[in-house]
Enzyme design. Structure first.
Site, PDB file in Angstrom:
ATOM      1  CB  ALA A 256      -0.904  -0.019   1.233  1.00  0.00           C
TER       2      ALA A 256
ATOM      3  N   GLY B 255       0.466  -5.017   0.960  1.00  0.00           N
ATOM      4  CA  GLY B 255      -0.679  -5.117   0.054  1.00  0.00           C
ATOM      5  C   GLY B 255      -0.301  -5.696  -1.303  1.00  0.00           C
TER       6      GLY B 255
ATOM      7  CD  GLU C  65      -2.559  -7.768   2.654  1.00  0.00           C
ATOM      8  OE1 GLU C  65      -2.247  -6.600   2.352  1.00  0.00           O
ATOM      9  OE2 GLU C  65      -3.188  -8.052   3.679  1.00  0.00           O
TER      10      GLU C  65
ATOM     11  CD  GLU D 166       1.220  -5.365   5.730  1.00  0.00           C
ATOM     12  OE1 GLU D 166       2.087  -6.201   6.094  1.00  0.00           O
ATOM     13  OE2 GLU D 166       0.491  -5.537   4.738  1.00  0.00           O
TER      14      GLU D 166
HETATM   15  N1  CO8 Z   1       4.541   3.316  -0.395  1.00  0.00           N
HETATM   16  C1  CO8 Z   1       4.932   4.473  -0.946  1.00  0.00           C
HETATM   17  N2  CO8 Z   1       6.142   4.638  -1.548  1.00  0.00           N
HETATM   18  C2  CO8 Z   1       6.982   3.572  -1.557  1.00  0.00           C
HETATM   19  C3  CO8 Z   1       6.615   2.329  -0.980  1.00  0.00           C
HETATM   20  C4  CO8 Z   1       5.332   2.223  -0.381  1.00  0.00           C
HETATM   21  N3  CO8 Z   1       4.873   1.083   0.139  1.00  0.00           N
HETATM   22  N4  CO8 Z   1       7.649   1.490  -1.143  1.00  0.00           N
HETATM   23  C5  CO8 Z   1       8.611   2.157  -1.814  1.00  0.00           C
HETATM   24  N5  CO8 Z   1       8.207   3.410  -2.059  1.00  0.00           N
HETATM   25  C6  CO8 Z   1       8.942   4.470  -2.750  1.00  0.00           C
HETATM   26  C7  CO8 Z   1      10.017   5.071  -1.868  1.00  0.00           C
HETATM   27  O1  CO8 Z   1       9.464   6.045  -1.008  1.00  0.00           O
HETATM   28  C8  CO8 Z   1      10.968   5.626  -2.894  1.00  0.00           C
HETATM   29  O2  CO8 Z   1      10.446   6.835  -3.395  1.00  0.00           O
HETATM   30  P1  CO8 Z   1      11.355   8.189  -3.377  1.00  0.00           P
HETATM   31  O3  CO8 Z   1      12.531   7.848  -4.252  1.00  0.00           O
HETATM   32  O4  CO8 Z   1      10.445   9.208  -3.952  1.00  0.00           O
HETATM   33  O5  CO8 Z   1      11.722   8.398  -1.947  1.00  0.00           O
HETATM   34  C9  CO8 Z   1      10.900   4.603  -4.020  1.00  0.00           C
HETATM   35  O6  CO8 Z   1       9.675   3.913  -3.844  1.00  0.00           O
HETATM   36  C10 CO8 Z   1      12.022   3.588  -3.989  1.00  0.00           C
HETATM   37  O7  CO8 Z   1      12.039   2.999  -2.699  1.00  0.00           O
HETATM   38  P2  CO8 Z   1      13.379   2.963  -1.780  1.00  0.00           P
HETATM   39  O8  CO8 Z   1      14.265   4.105  -2.075  1.00  0.00           O
HETATM   40  O9  CO8 Z   1      12.914   2.776  -0.361  1.00  0.00           O
HETATM   41  O10 CO8 Z   1      14.048   1.625  -2.337  1.00  0.00           O
HETATM   42  P3  CO8 Z   1      15.001   0.618  -1.562  1.00  0.00           P
HETATM   43  O11 CO8 Z   1      15.539  -0.319  -2.588  1.00  0.00           O
HETATM   44  O12 CO8 Z   1      15.963   1.338  -0.698  1.00  0.00           O
HETATM   45  O13 CO8 Z   1      14.019  -0.195  -0.576  1.00  0.00           O
HETATM   46  C11 CO8 Z   1      12.026  -1.426   0.009  1.00  0.00           C
HETATM   47  C12 CO8 Z   1      13.018  -1.026  -1.106  1.00  0.00           C
HETATM   48  C13 CO8 Z   1      12.740  -2.312   1.034  1.00  0.00           C
HETATM   49  C14 CO8 Z   1      10.903  -2.204  -0.647  1.00  0.00           C
HETATM   50  C15 CO8 Z   1      11.489  -0.140   0.709  1.00  0.00           C
HETATM   51  O14 CO8 Z   1      11.050   0.775  -0.273  1.00  0.00           O
HETATM   52  C16 CO8 Z   1      10.366  -0.366   1.655  1.00  0.00           C
HETATM   53  O15 CO8 Z   1      10.560  -0.850   2.766  1.00  0.00           O
HETATM   54  N6  CO8 Z   1       9.106  -0.040   1.232  1.00  0.00           N
HETATM   55  C17 CO8 Z   1       7.948  -0.141   2.078  1.00  0.00           C
HETATM   56  C18 CO8 Z   1       7.494  -1.572   2.217  1.00  0.00           C
HETATM   57  C19 CO8 Z   1       6.290  -1.665   3.131  1.00  0.00           C
HETATM   58  O16 CO8 Z   1       6.342  -1.332   4.299  1.00  0.00           O
HETATM   59  N7  CO8 Z   1       5.147  -2.159   2.584  1.00  0.00           N
HETATM   60  C20 CO8 Z   1       3.925  -2.315   3.328  1.00  0.00           C
HETATM   61  C21 CO8 Z   1       3.060  -1.089   3.202  1.00  0.00           C
HETATM   62  S1  CO8 Z   1       1.603  -1.161   4.216  1.00  0.00           S
HETATM   63  C22 CO8 Z   1       0.553  -2.176   3.385  1.00  0.00           C
HETATM   64  O17 CO8 Z   1       0.825  -2.673   2.339  1.00  0.00           O
HETATM   65  C23 CO8 Z   1      -0.808  -2.474   3.973  1.00  0.00           C
HETATM   66  C24 CO8 Z   1      -1.258  -1.494   5.024  1.00  0.00           C
HETATM   67  C25 CO8 Z   1      -2.484  -1.952   5.763  1.00  0.00           C
HETATM   68  C26 CO8 Z   1      -3.737  -1.761   4.928  1.00  0.00           C
HETATM   69  C27 CO8 Z   1      -4.067  -0.330   4.756  1.00  0.00           C
HETATM   70  C28 CO8 Z   1      -5.309  -0.129   3.926  1.00  0.00           C
HETATM   71  C29 CO8 Z   1      -5.421   1.326   3.411  1.00  0.00           C
END
Ligand code: CO8
Length: 259
Positions: A67, A110, A113, A133
């Site tokens: 998400a 997500g 999922e 999450e």
């Molecule tokens: N949301 C928004 N932006 C994201 C997300 C995300 N989930 N993941 C990556 N990005 C963006 C980064 O912010 C970055 O953007 P910018 O360059 O503008 O800062 C770009 O993508 C590249 O990401 P990174 O620089 O972080 O890349 P890395 O190679 O260093 O890291 C990772 C990759 C490990 C995947 C890292 O990006 C990360 O940890 N991402 C988040 C993963 C996460 O926590 N996912 C779960 C999200 S919550 C969810 O899915 C469900 C919530 C509950 C339900 C809610 C219902 C509304």
């Protein structure tokens, strides 16, 4: 075909539509807009007779990192309470035709999922699956606690969801979360190959078979067996059942007509 902003759609093989998540710079984070488009595209594909199977994929680096956290920060509670978002998930979950996910790179939250709503997942060997999450103060909100547990069991579900740690493709394979692991460059090709093969099968039997398997996740054994029996009975009312069996007896390939 409709024009979309966050996904690409293309009919790539006979009967097979490819949907590509297309926010690569955000690692295909599932914004409300992207999710709605996936829901709309699947809803449209469900109504098109020519589409017999759909392959859903992302980029080389990420199927989807989950998400959109920035959107959730901006929207707060409204992000989880969004009726359009929920409607999109319902459309995805209820897609009646075979859906194959081709997963490379990150498949998180997500995004995982979303992959789990597919009927089968083909994973590239570098794919990482996880429900991180917990590290941002929430829990999976779109099926992770239920689908991982039902497919892979309590221990792995608890480990993934409570620690937020990712698992690799081989671990996901051993747990039954994915159907096959292939070289990263072959992931999409393999998914398309399977989709094309399924697209050539009699579509009524395919739809009923999918329904019957899914009944195993939402009904008692007795109800699931009844769903299977009803499906098999219905198949006997189709021209394709007569053709399939006649072709076997006559030692020739079947010519299915989709009825
Ligand atoms: N949301 C928004 N932006 C994201 C997300 C995300 N989930 N993941 C990556 N990005 C963006 C980064 O912010 C970055 O953007 P910018 O360059 O503008 O800062 C770009 O993508 C590249 O990401 P990174 O620089 O972080 O890349 P890395 O190679 O260093 O890291 C990772 C990759 C490990 C995947 C890292 O990006 C990360 O940890 N991402 C988040 C993963 C996460 O926590 N996912 C779960 C999200 S919550 C969810 O899915 C469900 C919530 C509950 C339900 C809610 C219902 C509304």
């Amino acid at each position: 075909m409709a024009e979309y902003r966050f996904i690409l759609t293309e009919d790539v093989r006979p009967g097979v539509r490819l949907l590509t998540l297309n926010r690569p710079r955000q690692l295909n984070a599932l914004s409300g807009g992207l999710l709605r488009e996936v829901g709309e595209a699947l809803f449209a594909a469900a109504g098109e007779e020519a589409v017999r199977a759909v392959v859903l994929t992302g980029s080389e680096r990420a199927f989807s990192a989950g998400a959109d956290i920035k959107e959730m920060v901006a929207e707060g509670f409204a992000a989880i309470d969004d009726a359009l978002r929920q409607e999109a998930w319902r459309r995805i979950e209820r897609f009646p035709k075979p859906l194959i996910a081709a997963v490379n790179g990150y498949c998180l939250g997500g995004g995982h999922e979303l992959a789990l709503t597919a009927d089968l997942i083909i994973a590239g060997e570098g794919a990482r699956f996880g429900q991180p999450e917990i590290d941002i103060g929430v829990l999976p909100g779109d099926g992770g606690t239920q689908r991982i547990t039902r497919v892979a069991g309590k221990s792995l579900a608890m480990k993934m969801i409570l620690t937020g740690e990712t698992i690799d493709a081989q671990t996901a394979l051993a747990a039954g979360l994915v159907a096959e692991v292939v070289g990263a460059e072959k992931t999409l090709e393999r998914a398309l190959e399977l989709a094309e093969r399924i697209a050539a099968k009699p579509p009524v039997a395919v739809r009923l078979a999918k329904q019957a398997v899914l009944a195993a996740f939402s009904t008692s054994l007795e109800q699931g067996l009844e769903a299977e029996r009803q499906g098999a009975r219905l198949c006997f009312t189709t021209a394709d059942q007569k053709e399939g069996m006649a072709a076997f007896v006559e030692k020739r390939p079947p010519r299915f007509i989709g009825r």
